[in-house]
Design a protein around this motif. Structure first.
Motif, mmCIF file in Angstrom:
data_model
loop_
_atom_site.group_PDB
_atom_site.id
_atom_site.type_symbol
_atom_site.label_atom_id
_atom_site.label_comp_id
_atom_site.label_asym_id
_atom_site.label_seq_id
_atom_site.Cartn_x
_atom_site.Cartn_y
_atom_site.Cartn_z
ATOM 1 N N THR A 129 0.827 -1.206 0.000
ATOM 2 C CA THR A 129 0.000 0.000 0.000
ATOM 3 C C THR A 129 0.864 1.259 0.000
ATOM 4 O OG1 THR A 129 -1.759 -1.155 1.198
ATOM 5 C CG2 THR A 129 -1.808 1.250 1.238
ATOM 6 N N ARG A 142 1.003 4.352 -2.740
ATOM 7 C CA ARG A 142 0.731 5.743 -2.359
ATOM 8 C C ARG A 142 1.896 6.668 -2.705
ATOM 9 N NH1 ARG A 142 -3.884 4.621 -2.887
ATOM 10 N NH2 ARG A 142 -5.388 4.354 -1.180
ATOM 11 N N ASN A 143 3.086 6.110 -2.831
ATOM 12 C CA ASN A 143 4.261 6.912 -3.161
ATOM 13 C C ASN A 143 4.544 6.968 -4.659
ATOM 14 O OD1 ASN A 143 4.919 7.641 -0.498
ATOM 15 N ND2 ASN A 143 5.980 5.703 -0.151
ATOM 16 N N LYS A 158 -1.076 6.179 -6.912
ATOM 17 C CA LYS A 158 -1.494 6.696 -5.609
ATOM 18 C C LYS A 158 -2.999 6.885 -5.461
ATOM 19 C CE LYS A 158 -0.596 11.525 -6.904
ATOM 20 N NZ LYS A 158 0.227 12.728 -6.557
ATOM 21 N N GLY A 196 -2.014 4.658 4.443
ATOM 22 C CA GLY A 196 -2.855 5.332 3.461
ATOM 23 C C GLY A 196 -3.851 4.454 2.741
ATOM 24 N N ASP A 223 -7.539 2.775 2.023
ATOM 25 C CA ASP A 223 -8.860 3.400 2.095
ATOM 26 C C ASP A 223 -9.763 2.755 3.136
ATOM 27 O OD1 ASP A 223 -8.977 5.382 -0.319
ATOM 28 O OD2 ASP A 223 -8.016 3.572 -1.097
#
Length: 317
Positions: free
Chosen positions: A250, A254-255, A260, A283, A285
């Motif tokens: 994850t 996100r990075n 992302k 991060g 959901d």
């Protein structure tokens, strides 16, 4: 041994750093097996067991522990081998999987080792489909087989995989007919359970067995000029997986500028407040403890509604 029995519930601080700690144990022979410490609630000498009529053969009996009654399964027998003998000198590993506690009878508990998920590998290709492993690793030159507890439980105590009537919204699949769901899990049983829920909803799926394989798949899409966000409804990922765990997977997405925005649901048998905090940290959901077909279907319903703007439309009305 005393150290293992005293400390097993306090050794969970490394999750989220692509690391884990394995509780090593033995069954009927010299082979070492492993289980994630984060799944283990307690280890104790085998208490007196009471037989129950009509039980599954792998359930050696029930024990009264901490004021409750717990089924005790013979892990060696559950993996298709001979029942353990002289259970009075054996041990019970009490675990929490899929929202319930269960006990596993083992011959002996060895020690706890600190590992990196990158040192945990999928079972060798020649292992076939009948094995009970999610991964293998090596400790001090000795092969360690990591047990697929979800497969054992699916056979010994099957869960309901049917979605209740009325949970699936009408026309949900037609709204995302060109999209699919990416399912990431190292357990064959867990992948199939999630896939069957998606099939009941009418949504196509793509299956990957760990975070590294899933990330490579997404990066390959980007390299081909495809937009993963346009191709995927969402990603449903386990947390504990060989090569790369769900938290690291994850965080990597996100990075990445092209990944992302993907919707990520961490779907795991690792339950508890700790995981809720980790979801926010990396991060993701949403977080959902395995395995509830209804709750999983509702997560998909909500995601499709958000994608198609229905939630905003209802709010404006």
């Amino acid at each position: 041994m005393a150290g293992v029995l005293d400390n097993v519930n306090q050794r969970t601080r490394l999750v989220g750093e692509n690391r884990l700690e394995l509780l090593l144990f033995r069954l009927g022979g010299r082979q070492l097996y492993g289980i994630n410490v984060f799944k283990v609630k307690e280890v104790l000498p085998c208490p007196p067991l009471n037989a129950i009529p009509g039980r599954n053969p792998v359930v050696r009996g029930v024990a009264h522990i901490r004021g409750g009654t717990l089924s005790i399964m013979d892990m060696n027998q559950a993996m298709g081998k001979a029942p353990l003998e002289d259970i009075r000198s054996s041990f019970v590993i009490i675990t929490e999987y899929n929202r319930t506690a269960q006990g596993f009878l083992v011959r002996g508990v060895d020690r706890i080792v600190n590992m990196n998920w990158s040192d945990i590998h999928p079972p060798p290709r020649g292992a076939g489909k009948a094995h009970y492993l999610t991964a293998v690793t090596e400790v001090d030159g000795e092969l360690v087989e990591i047990v697929d507890v979800e497969k054992i439980l699916a056979e010994a105590a099957p869960v309901n995989e049917q979605i209740s009537e009325g949970v699936i919204e009408d026309g949900i699949s037609e709204r995302v007919v060109q999209k699919h769901v990416l399912i990431v899990d190292d357990s064959v049983i867990a992948r199939k359970q999630v896939q069957r829920v998606m099939q009941s909803i009418g949504i196509q799926t793509t299956l990957k067995k760990d975070g590294r394989e899933a990330l490579d798949y997404l990066l390959d899409m980007v390299a081909q000029g495809k937009n993963p966000d346009e191709a995927l409804v969402m990603i449903i990922s386990d947390i504990e997986m060989p090569e790369m765990d769900g938290y690291t997977f994850t965080a990597e997405m996100r990075n990445h500028p092209d990944l992302k925005g993907l919707h990520i649901l961490l779907h795991t048998s690792l339950s508890g407040v700790f995981n809720q905090a980790m979801v926010k940290k990396v991060g993701a959901d949403a977080f959902l403890a395995k395995f509830s077909p209804d709750e999983l279907a509702r997560q998909v319903n909500d995601r499709v509604r958000a994608m198609t703007g229905e939630d905003l439309l209802e709010q404006s009305e």
